[in-house]
Design an enzyme around this catalytic site. Structure first.
Site, PDB file in Angstrom:
ATOM      1  N   ARG A   1      34.308  43.922  32.252  1.00  0.00           N
ATOM      2  CA  ARG A   1      36.439  44.322  32.179  1.00  0.00           C
ATOM      3  C   ARG A   1      36.086  45.475  31.280  1.00  0.00           C
ATOM      4  NH1 ARG A   1      36.027  45.638  27.239  1.00  0.00           N
ATOM      5  NH2 ARG A   1      38.417  45.079  27.989  1.00  0.00           N
ATOM      6  N   GLY A   2      37.711  46.721  31.134  1.00  0.00           N
ATOM      7  CA  GLY A   2      37.828  48.168  30.754  1.00  0.00           C
ATOM      8  C   GLY A   2      37.292  48.561  31.454  1.00  0.00           C
TER       9      GLY A   2
ATOM     10  N   ARG B   1      40.706  43.566  41.351  1.00  0.00           N
ATOM     11  CA  ARG B   1      41.050  43.789  40.436  1.00  0.00           C
ATOM     12  C   ARG B   1      41.990  45.102  39.828  1.00  0.00           C
ATOM     13  NH1 ARG B   1      39.733  43.031  34.315  1.00  0.00           N
ATOM     14  NH2 ARG B   1      42.001  42.834  34.035  1.00  0.00           N
TER      15      ARG B   1
ATOM     16  N   ASP C   1      44.601  51.715  31.880  1.00  0.00           N
ATOM     17  CA  ASP C   1      43.225  51.614  32.685  1.00  0.00           C
ATOM     18  C   ASP C   1      43.963  52.319  33.810  1.00  0.00           C
ATOM     19  OD1 ASP C   1      44.159  49.004  30.762  1.00  0.00           O
ATOM     20  OD2 ASP C   1      42.204  48.498  32.289  1.00  0.00           O
TER      21      ASP C   1
ATOM     22  N   GLN D   1      40.602  40.078  23.655  1.00  0.00           N
ATOM     23  CA  GLN D   1      39.913  41.216  23.691  1.00  0.00           C
ATOM     24  C   GLN D   1      39.603  41.831  22.156  1.00  0.00           C
ATOM     25  OE1 GLN D   1      41.869  41.097  26.118  1.00  0.00           O
ATOM     26  NE2 GLN D   1      40.997  41.678  27.894  1.00  0.00           N
TER      27      GLN D   1
ATOM     28  N   ASN E   1      48.441  49.985  30.425  1.00  0.00           N
ATOM     29  CA  ASN E   1      46.912  49.645  29.172  1.00  0.00           C
ATOM     30  C   ASN E   1      47.232  48.224  28.798  1.00  0.00           C
ATOM     31  OD1 ASN E   1      44.697  49.847  27.576  1.00  0.00           O
ATOM     32  ND2 ASN E   1      45.687  49.725  25.911  1.00  0.00           N
ATOM     33  N   LYS E   2      46.330  47.496  28.337  1.00  0.00           N
ATOM     34  CA  LYS E   2      46.496  45.864  27.955  1.00  0.00           C
ATOM     35  C   LYS E   2      48.237  45.269  27.714  1.00  0.00           C
ATOM     36  CE  LYS E   2      44.252  43.283  28.608  1.00  0.00           C
ATOM     37  NZ  LYS E   2      44.341  42.742  30.380  1.00  0.00           N
TER      38      LYS E   2
HETATM   39  O1  MRU Z   1      41.777  43.449  31.433  1.00  0.00           O
HETATM   40  P1  MRU Z   1      40.562  44.017  30.139  1.00  0.00           P
HETATM   41  O2  MRU Z   1      40.092  43.354  28.879  1.00  0.00           O
HETATM   42  O3  MRU Z   1      39.398  44.826  31.469  1.00  0.00           O
HETATM   43  O4  MRU Z   1      41.828  45.362  29.620  1.00  0.00           O
HETATM   44  C1  MRU Z   1      41.312  46.556  29.508  1.00  0.00           C
HETATM   45  C2  MRU Z   1      42.531  47.048  28.912  1.00  0.00           C
HETATM   46  O5  MRU Z   1      43.783  46.686  28.752  1.00  0.00           O
HETATM   47  C3  MRU Z   1      41.258  48.463  27.965  1.00  0.00           C
HETATM   48  O6  MRU Z   1      42.385  48.866  26.779  1.00  0.00           O
HETATM   49  C4  MRU Z   1      41.421  49.360  28.668  1.00  0.00           C
HETATM   50  O7  MRU Z   1      40.667  49.334  30.088  1.00  0.00           O
HETATM   51  C5  MRU Z   1      41.643  50.697  28.422  1.00  0.00           C
HETATM   52  S1  MRU Z   1      40.053  51.212  27.982  1.00  0.00           S
HETATM   53  C6  MRU Z   1      39.239  51.266  29.714  1.00  0.00           C
END
Ligand code: MRU
Length: 372
Positions: free
Chosen positions: A54-55, A97, A251, A210, A261-262
């Protein structure tokens, strides 16, 4: 970066002829370190969808390697059949995703590179080379983000006469979210290596934690001082001058500087603005969406399954267990990302330098993207 003192990337090619894709399976961290082999495109799609990886950066790199696996296993009757198999694989990967733009970017980059050469063997070797280039570039860009971003931390450290610089981060934008180094963490690792006195507040990042599971683990493996906090603690810490700056990842960032972002990132940006604390976002250029103008209206926000909110995973007596948190029958909503408007972002830290979160700022660093 390091795991028990040994250097790892999050994804790599292995096996006798370097045709096997290996990943760190992040579902079990921080409690168990497991390496998984991805043997076919379906394995790659599952790994992205179910968040073994992920990320944004790592999702892109995994899609790049996924297209290489697709090339190895594609229909070889003709160039046309081969390209059709690859396009189908690309669609399957893109559907996993929706928010991280790196996914479509990596698939399209692979398709363009593979289509540009003649003959199936050349197409396969191009897919391998492109997958490696995407991964190497991701690591290199993150390293450069560290070199630029460290100046911001150095400046705060000077202002505080060497007293500890407290940095708050949300989710995991560390090396586990990329191929190496991370985006938000790259300036942190660089500052730590330069001997700057730093401490990181790590938001736990519900629902999948995370921050608590991944960011805390990787900072610990590198020896960086850190403290895990619940997601709602940031505002309180900011009001009491316990946060000097915020650095998050993203993202997808529009050319105008809006940042997806998250989930929860927006609330941290609001609290930072209310308390006069700089709020920076670190990203490699693969995370820019050069077409989108209005992040809140246009960026697709992933809606994940309610079980991620209703259940929580942890370690009990040495075993990883999942337990129910909510009343069994209560429905739950799971919006995975939010958008922070550019007006709340102090600056963007990229591989080319730091710019304002605005079209002018972004295009000054990336003039080749200026279409007007
Ligand atoms: O759902 P995830 O774990 O893929 O989300 C990740 C994030 O939101 C990170 O902060 C984001 O990818 C930025 S760093 C690549």
């Amino acid at each position: 970066m390091n795991v028990s003192g040994q250097h790892y990337r999050t994804i790599w090619l292995d096996g006798e002829s370097h045709e096997e894709v290996r990943i760190i399976d992040q579902r079990f961290l921080p409690h168990r370190f497991e390496v998984e082999t991805l043997a076919c495109v379906d394995d790659v799609a599952t790994a992205i969808l179910d968040m073994h990886v992920r990320g944004a950066g790592l999702i892109g790199a995994t899609a790049g390697f996924g297209m290489y696996i697709a090339a190895l296993q594609a229909d070889r009757h003709s160039d046309q059949a081969f390209m059709e198999s690859l396009r189908a694989a690309g669609e399957k990967l893109k559907a996993t995703r929706p928010t991280a733009v790196n996914l479509a970017w990596a698939v399209d980059r692979q398709l363009a590179a593979i289509a540009a050469v003649e003959g199936i063997e050349s197409k396969i070797s191009t897919a391998k080379k492109t997958a490696r280039t995407i991964a190497d570039e991701d690591a290199d860009f993150c390293r450069r983000i560290g070199r630029h971003g460290v100046h911001l931390i150095e400046e705060i450290s000077r202002r505080k006469s060497g007293r500890v610089v407290n940095i708050l981060t949300h989710c995991n934008a560390g090396w586990l979210a990329f191929v190496d180094y991370g985006s938000a963490t790259a300036p942190i690792y660089e500052a730590f290596d330069r001997g700057i006195n730093i401490h990181v507040w790590v938001d736990e990042t519900r629902p999948r934690n995370q921050g608590a599971g991944l960011t805390a683990w990787e900072l610990g493996e590198q020896g960086v001082p850190h403290t895990v906090i619940v997601d709602n603690a940031g505002g309180h810490l900011m009001q009491h001058e316990m946060v000097d700056m915020v650095i998050t990842g993203t993202d997808r960032t529009t050319v105008t500087g809006d940042v997806a972002n998250k989930i929860g990132t927006y609330l941290k940006a609001l609290a930072a603005r209310d308390n006069g604390i700089p709020f920076y976002v670190a990203l490699p250029s693969s995370t820019f969406d050069w077409e989108m103008e209005d992040g809140v209206r246009e960026i697709p926000i992933e809606n994940r399954g309610e079980e991620e909110v209703k259940f929580i995973q942890g370690l009990e007596s040495g075993e990883i267990k999942t337990v129910l948190l909510t009343p069994d029958k209560s429905p739950a909503a799971n919006y995975a990302f939010d958008v922070t408007p550019s007006r709340l972002v102090t600056g963007l830290i990229t591989e080319r330098g730091i710019c304002s979160a605005s079209r002018d700022g972004v295009l000054e660093l990336y003039p080749e993207r200026n279409s007007s």
